[in-house]
Structure formats: structure tokens, C-alpha cells
Scaffold this active site. Structure first.
Site, PDB file in Angstrom:
ATOM      1  CD  GLU A 115      -2.811   1.192   1.938  1.00 49.88           C
ATOM      2  OE1 GLU A 115      -3.225   0.276   2.758  1.00 49.88           O
ATOM      3  OE2 GLU A 115      -3.434   2.459   2.508  1.00 49.88           O
ATOM      4  CD  GLU A 140       2.537   8.289   4.706  1.00 52.79           C
ATOM      5  OE1 GLU A 140       1.746   7.871   4.159  1.00 52.79           O
ATOM      6  OE2 GLU A 140       3.051   9.284   4.576  1.00 52.79           O
ATOM      7  CG  ASP A 167       9.528   9.104  -2.983  1.00 55.13           C
ATOM      8  OD1 ASP A 167       8.481   8.418  -3.460  1.00 55.13           O
ATOM      9  OD2 ASP A 167       9.895  10.125  -3.665  1.00 55.13           O
ATOM     10  CG  ASP A 191      -0.691  13.907  -0.691  1.00 56.87           C
ATOM     11  OD1 ASP A 191      -1.620  14.134   0.363  1.00 56.87           O
ATOM     12  OD2 ASP A 191       0.527  13.555  -0.684  1.00 56.87           O
ATOM     13  CG  ASP A 232     -11.654  12.383  -1.559  1.00 55.95           C
ATOM     14  OD1 ASP A 232     -10.485  12.387  -2.019  1.00 55.95           O
ATOM     15  OD2 ASP A 232     -11.999  13.279  -0.724  1.00 55.95           O
TER      16      ASP A 232
HETATM   17  C1  LIG Z   1      -4.043  12.046   1.546  1.00 57.15           C
HETATM   18  S1  LIG Z   1      -3.224  10.991   2.294  1.00 57.15           S
HETATM   19  C2  LIG Z   1      -4.052   9.274   2.379  1.00 57.15           C
HETATM   20  C3  LIG Z   1      -3.724   8.512   3.282  1.00 57.15           C
HETATM   21  C4  LIG Z   1      -4.217   6.989   3.476  1.00 57.15           C
HETATM   22  N1  LIG Z   1      -4.095   6.423   2.078  1.00 57.15           N
HETATM   23  C5  LIG Z   1      -5.650   6.914   3.603  1.00 57.15           C
HETATM   24  O1  LIG Z   1      -6.734   6.593   2.923  1.00 57.15           O
HETATM   25  O2  LIG Z   1      -5.943   7.475   4.871  1.00 57.15           O
HETATM   26  C6  LIG Z   1      -1.862  10.560   1.210  1.00 57.15           C
HETATM   27  C7  LIG Z   1      -0.612   9.919   1.950  1.00 57.15           C
HETATM   28  O3  LIG Z   1       0.405   9.746   0.981  1.00 57.15           O
HETATM   29  C8  LIG Z   1       1.557   9.893   1.411  1.00 57.15           C
HETATM   30  N2  LIG Z   1       2.597  10.264   0.256  1.00 57.15           N
HETATM   31  C9  LIG Z   1       2.419  10.926  -0.816  1.00 57.15           C
HETATM   32  N3  LIG Z   1       3.429  10.852  -1.763  1.00 57.15           N
HETATM   33  C10 LIG Z   1       4.110   9.765  -1.108  1.00 57.15           C
HETATM   34  C11 LIG Z   1       5.131   8.938  -1.878  1.00 57.15           C
HETATM   35  N4  LIG Z   1       5.706   9.187  -2.891  1.00 57.15           N
HETATM   36  N5  LIG Z   1       5.715   7.809  -0.887  1.00 57.15           N
HETATM   37  C12 LIG Z   1       4.995   7.592   0.224  1.00 57.15           C
HETATM   38  N6  LIG Z   1       3.920   8.124   0.806  1.00 57.15           N
HETATM   39  C13 LIG Z   1       3.581   9.204   0.021  1.00 57.15           C
HETATM   40  C14 LIG Z   1       1.363  11.426   2.270  1.00 57.15           C
HETATM   41  O4  LIG Z   1       2.301  11.483   3.029  1.00 57.15           O
HETATM   42  C15 LIG Z   1       0.145  10.915   2.815  1.00 57.15           C
HETATM   43  O5  LIG Z   1       0.024  10.204   3.948  1.00 57.15           O
END
Ligand SMILES: C[S@@+](CC[C@H](N)C(=O)[O-])C[C@H]1O[C@@H](n2cnc3c(N)ncnc32)[C@H](O)[C@@H]1O
Length: 292
Positions: A115, A140, A167, A191, A232
Site C-alpha cells: 500500500e 509512507e 518515498d 494527495d 475522492d
Molecule cells: C491524502 S493521504 C491518504 C492516506 C491514506 N491512504 C488514507 O486513505 O488515509 C496521502 C498520503 O500519501 C503519502 N504520500 C504521498 N506521496 C508519497 C510517496 N511518494 N511515498 C510514500 N507516501 C507518500 C502522504 O504522506 C500521505 O500520508
């Protein structure tokens, strides 16, 4: 203020401009994509999160050796960690080492779920409870999220879920993930990188992009491996459609049902605020691959 150094890397005090700054490890390997997140260097954590991170990472976390393979063994990786913790680093994503204990039901190998951007781990934990014969790795970049997920894995006594602080594009494009080794890749509520001008100028920051899809073509199990994305955000939904039609479909990706999705902070917020969620599934199925 921006400063350009002799090797061309740009440094700045602005948190947005930080996205263009390269770390030493990135220079060594050459990052070719735009960051999909804003680096959070303050990593503000609650006392509980700090404890989780300190005490539970070795049990439920995975760290990778950040050196490119060509540099490994030189003894000079610039790392500040001591020898003991370096020994615990993974060179590649070795699922059997991460999740010892044999196969799933009926002697089948355990299905492997990655994930990306798992946030606080809400979906990761719920899925690991529901699919107890599968193994789950959440990736994450946000350390407080990693720490919260570690705490939940411990509290629920889960042995089929782990977290990696990294990342996700770095993980997927490096030498870490072996070919044809992933059954499911989940990206939930990435994001959105909205651009209210209507020009969609931030699309290049979205994690579901050509870089991710290309890496999945190598790492998903041919024919059966699946990418499931939930959003969403209407702009993101259109972006997915565009990426699928213009890039993925011509290369052999097909649509399919997505993997199960469980409730998360973002999913609940979307529902509370009256936004509907779009769930899509894609399989990489080039014509040359026969699926039994
Ligand atoms: C809007 S949040 C959604 C979190 C989770 N999937 C949820 O549904 O609750 C997006 C997440 O993706 C992480 N994220 C964004 N780009 C990433 C990357 N390249 N590698 C790992 N995490 C990443 C951000 O830090 C953030 O926690």
C-alpha cells in the site's frame, strides 16, 4: 531565497521549493520524477508516536539500505546509523524474511500487498485483519503516520503487516522490489495536487503517473497483479482516466475490479463532506502473457 550550488542542485528556504532539492542519495541514483509530497522535515510527533517509532520500528518496520547496489560494501554510505541497525536493513524487499512463517492456505504462497502512501495505516490494518493469509507492506513518507501504524500493528498483534518509511516511487523504481513479486498495489486517496485554475498544472506531482505504472509493469505478477486506486477528488479521477487512456491502455493495461478497500480518515471525511469516492482497478496484461 534560492541558492544554486556548483553541481546545479537548488536549495531554498521555501517548503515548496524544497521539492526540487536533491539529497546525496538521490544524486547518486538520479531521481527522475517530481516529488509527490511536500517533505516534512519537522516530523512533529506526539509522545506516543515517538515511543512507537523508537520501540516498535525494529519489530514492525522495514528499512532499506539507501546506497545504490554499486556502492554497497564500500563501507562508506554516509549513514549515521550504527552497525547493529545497519545489519537490519534490507537490500531488497525480501517478503519471506519480512513475514516468516510459510505460505497461505493450502500451501499457496501468501499474496503480497503493497500500500503506497498508507497514511496512519487505517486501511492497512483493517485489510491485514480481514485477509489474514495475505501479507501487507505499507509505505509512507510521513513519519508520524508510520509511527501510528506501528502502534496499531503492535496493539492488534498483527504478524502479516509491516511499514516502511520511504518515498514509494523511490522504492518502486530502485533495485529494491523484485520482478513479478507483488500481487496487489493499493493507492488510496493520494494527495490530489489540485489546481483551481483549471489548467491542472500540478498533475506531474501525482503519484499515479507513468513512473509508477512503468515500475509496476516489472514488479506486479504478470497477468494477475493489480493496481487499485481510490480518490475522492474529481480532478484526480479525470487524471486517472487520462493516464489510463493515454499511457496505460496502449501498453497492455486493462481495467478490472479494485481490491477491497476499508475505511480510513480520508474516506470518512470525503463521505462526511458529501464527496463520493471513485475506486478503480488496473491489471497489466500484455497480450503475450497467458493467465491460467
Ligand atoms: C491524502 S493521504 C491518504 C492516506 C491514506 N491512504 C488514507 O486513505 O488515509 C496521502 C498520503 O500519501 C503519502 N504520500 C504521498 N506521496 C508519497 C510517496 N511518494 N511515498 C510514500 N507516501 C507518500 C502522504 O504522506 C500521505 O500520508
Amino acid at each position: 531565497m534560492r541558492v544554486r550550488s556548483s553541481d546545479g542542485a537548488c536549495t531554498s528556504r521555501s517548503k515548496y521549493a524544497r521539492a526540487t532539492v536533491k539529497t546525496n542519495a538521490e544524486r547518486a541514483r538520479g531521481r527522475t520524477w517530481d516529488l509527490t509530497f511536500i517533505p516534512n522535515t519537522r516530523r512533529k510527533m506526539s509522545r506516543r508516536q515517538k515511543e512507537n517509532y523508537r520501540e516498535l520500528f525494529d519489530a514492525h518496520g522495514i528499512r532499506f539500505d539507501a546506497r545504490p547496489r554499486t556502492m554497497r560494501g564500500s563501507g562508506d554510505d554516509g549513514s549515521t546509523s550504527d552497525e547493529a541497525s545497519r545489519m537490519k536493513r534490507y537490500e531488497t524487499l525480501d517478503w519471506d524474511r519480512a513475514f516468516p512463517g510459510g505460505g497461505g492456505g493450502g500451501g499457496e504462497p501468501r499474496r503480497r500487498v503493497l500500500e503506497l502512501g498508507c497514511g496512519l495505516g487505517d486501511n492497512l490494518i483493517a485489510a491485514a485483519i480481514e485477509f489474514e493469509t495475505y501479507v501487507f507492506l505499507g509505505v509512507e513518507v510521513h513519519r508520524p503516520g508510520v509511527a501510528t501504524a506501528l502502534g496499531e500493528i503492535e496493539a492488534r498483534g498483527l504478524t502479516n503487516a509491516k511499514v516502511c518509511e520511504m518515498d514509494a516511487l523511490w522504492l518502486m523504481t530502485g533495485e529494491y522490489v523484485e520482478d513479478a513479486s507483488i500481487d496487489e498495489c493499493l493507492v488510496h486517496f493520494p494527495d490530489p495536487w489540485r489546481d483551481e485554475s483549471g489548467l491542472d498544472r500540478k498533475a506531474h506531482r501525482r503519484i499515479v503517473n507513468e513512473t509508477l505504472l512503468t515500475s509496476l509493469e516489472r514488479t506486479l505478477r504478470p497477468g494477475t497483479g493489480r493496481l487499485s486506486v481510490a480518490t475522492d477528488d474529481d480532478q484526480y479521477a479525470r487524471h486517472l482516466e487520462r493516464v489510463f487512456e493515454q499511457f496505460a491502455r496502449p501498453r497492455g493495461w486493462v481495467r478490472c475490479d479494485p481490491f477491497a478497500r476499508f475505511d480510513s480518515k480520508y474516506a470518512s471525511r470525503a463521505l462526511e463532506e458529501g464527496r463520493s469516492c471513485v475506486d478503480v482497478g488496473f491489471r497489466f496484461h500484455p497480450p503475450s502473457v497467458d493467465v491460467a
